[in-house]
Design a protein around this motif. Sequence first.
Motif, PDB file in Angstrom:
ATOM      1  N   TYR A  58      30.456  35.055  38.755  1.00 16.31           N
ATOM      2  CA  TYR A  58      31.653  35.653  39.628  1.00 16.31           C
ATOM      3  C   TYR A  58      31.212  35.576  40.843  1.00 16.31           C
ATOM      4  CZ  TYR A  58      32.168  37.357  34.969  1.00 16.31           C
ATOM      5  OH  TYR A  58      32.380  37.532  33.361  1.00 16.31           O
ATOM      6  N   THR A  60      32.032  36.144  45.494  1.00 12.97           N
ATOM      7  CA  THR A  60      32.925  37.129  46.463  1.00 12.97           C
ATOM      8  C   THR A  60      34.146  36.278  46.772  1.00 12.97           C
ATOM      9  OG1 THR A  60      31.218  38.254  47.455  1.00 12.97           O
ATOM     10  CG2 THR A  60      32.875  37.474  49.064  1.00 12.97           C
ATOM     11  N   ASN A  61      35.264  37.017  47.037  1.00 15.63           N
ATOM     12  CA  ASN A  61      36.582  36.664  47.174  1.00 15.63           C
ATOM     13  C   ASN A  61      36.597  35.232  48.235  1.00 15.63           C
ATOM     14  OD1 ASN A  61      36.277  38.764  49.468  1.00 15.63           O
ATOM     15  ND2 ASN A  61      37.849  37.213  50.335  1.00 15.63           N
ATOM     16  N   GLY A  65      40.885  33.226  44.725  1.00 13.89           N
ATOM     17  CA  GLY A  65      41.313  34.658  44.450  1.00 13.89           C
ATOM     18  C   GLY A  65      40.330  35.859  44.778  1.00 13.89           C
ATOM     19  N   ASN A  66      40.490  36.980  44.154  1.00 11.18           N
ATOM     20  CA  ASN A  66      39.629  38.087  44.763  1.00 11.18           C
ATOM     21  C   ASN A  66      38.549  37.956  43.866  1.00 11.18           C
ATOM     22  OD1 ASN A  66      41.846  39.590  45.834  1.00 11.18           O
ATOM     23  ND2 ASN A  66      42.854  40.123  43.938  1.00 11.18           N
ATOM     24  N   VAL A  67      38.304  37.698  42.651  1.00 11.79           N
ATOM     25  CA  VAL A  67      36.906  37.365  41.896  1.00 11.79           C
ATOM     26  C   VAL A  67      36.980  35.961  41.419  1.00 11.79           C
ATOM     27  CG1 VAL A  67      35.529  38.307  40.347  1.00 11.79           C
ATOM     28  CG2 VAL A  67      36.613  39.778  41.511  1.00 11.79           C
ATOM     29  N   ASP A  83      41.108  33.311  38.794  1.00 11.59           N
ATOM     30  CA  ASP A  83      40.776  34.736  39.490  1.00 11.59           C
ATOM     31  C   ASP A  83      40.382  35.584  38.326  1.00 11.59           C
ATOM     32  OD1 ASP A  83      40.339  37.019  40.881  1.00 11.59           O
ATOM     33  OD2 ASP A  83      42.439  36.766  41.857  1.00 11.59           O
ATOM     34  N   GLY A  95      41.780  41.649  49.493  1.00 12.68           N
ATOM     35  CA  GLY A  95      40.910  41.054  50.353  1.00 12.68           C
ATOM     36  C   GLY A  95      39.545  41.551  50.507  1.00 12.68           C
ATOM     37  N   THR A  97      37.034  41.709  48.878  1.00 14.27           N
ATOM     38  CA  THR A  97      36.516  41.752  47.566  1.00 14.27           C
ATOM     39  C   THR A  97      35.097  41.237  47.310  1.00 14.27           C
ATOM     40  OG1 THR A  97      38.782  41.981  46.879  1.00 14.27           O
ATOM     41  CG2 THR A  97      37.145  41.710  44.892  1.00 14.27           C
ATOM     42  N   TRP A  98      34.059  41.876  47.332  1.00 11.88           N
ATOM     43  CA  TRP A  98      32.703  41.379  47.251  1.00 11.88           C
ATOM     44  C   TRP A  98      31.862  41.441  46.253  1.00 11.88           C
ATOM     45  CZ3 TRP A  98      31.382  44.029  52.588  1.00 11.88           C
ATOM     46  CH2 TRP A  98      32.040  43.553  53.747  1.00 11.88           C
ATOM     47  N   TYR A 114      33.064  45.578  41.611  1.00 16.54           N
ATOM     48  CA  TYR A 114      33.433  44.900  42.501  1.00 16.54           C
ATOM     49  C   TYR A 114      33.364  45.947  43.832  1.00 16.54           C
ATOM     50  CZ  TYR A 114      38.376  46.474  42.187  1.00 16.54           C
ATOM     51  OH  TYR A 114      39.540  47.441  42.127  1.00 16.54           O
ATOM     52  N   ALA A 116      35.459  46.600  47.431  1.00 18.53           N
ATOM     53  CA  ALA A 116      36.894  46.484  48.228  1.00 18.53           C
ATOM     54  C   ALA A 116      37.234  47.444  49.077  1.00 18.53           C
ATOM     55  CB  ALA A 116      37.979  46.472  47.046  1.00 18.53           C
TER      56      ALA A 116
END
Length: 333
Positions: A58, A60-61, A65-67, A83, A95, A97-98, A114, A116
């Motif tokens: 997995y 970072t965005n 997608g986000n993940v 995603d 956005g 999303t790290w 996650y 955010a």
Amino acid sequence: MVVAALGASLALTGCADPSAGRARPSGGVSAGMFTNPVYRSNFPDPGVIRVDGTYYAYGTNGPAGNVPVMTSIDLVHWVERGDALPTVGAWAQPGNTWAPEVLHTAAGGYVLYYTARSTATGRQCVGRATAQHPEGPFVDESGGPLVCQAEQGGSIDASPFADVDGNLYLYWKNDGNAIGQPTHLYAQRLDPSGLALVGAPAVLLTNGQPWHGHVIEAPQMVRHDGRYYLFYSANAFDSDAYAAGYAACDTPLGPCHDAPENPILRTTAQARGPGHTYVIEGPDGNTWILYHAWPPGAVGSEVPGRNLWVDRLDWVDGRPVVHGPTAVPQPTP
């Protein structure tokens, strides 16, 4: 060795079922060999879990997608799977999303941790989402973040750890560098569901070594031969100074003792600013370390961004020793 796990599903690049995902170029040079980086597009902050012989990674965005999630069976050949978190929680903005990581709970489900942006505080905070499959889709039904130290700049880089006794823990970093404050690595117990914190958080490390700069981040707790090791990264992520080290810890909640030989992973001519590591057992039974690094001449550039690397990690007299970054052919795990 007890570690959180990674991601997977393909044996040779180009052999993927196009309907199941898209294979991306890796560094494979011949059967049984590979050359870093193993994924040559942007995939920062890798977190990994292994389920039934398949590794799930997995990141970072990004455009995926986000993940973004990828799979592999050998840590070398990766297939994009889309995603894992199509929609962030109601408490967060899309956005930013790290650094996602996933925990497999005793109940059989999966929890995604996650980072955010909180709409209430404007700071990066840690959320959690659940799914019945490691590929997702994960859903965050919570009314707010799990960790959000807004007064300390926010909270990012959450990493779960399951000890051999079944106890669960969560590790993260306060985002103090965002507001000119120190950064700390925290640890706290999780309840058996992995969805709630128990007790009080403990500070394990604070940036203070010259190589740290203003930042320590990306914690991961690893147990090996009955001992606890906290891996982490430090310094500015978009610079050659970014590197990785570790601390030996007495318990999952500390105290932790920074290793004098740090950093154990640092910039080379081929891998600039390597870090945000993830330690895991490979299919060959050896320990491997995944991390991101910038290509030469592209530090801080969104294209090609931070590529995914993997190298051997050996345990020598109770110390982790990274054989990397390597940019020459080596045996596939």
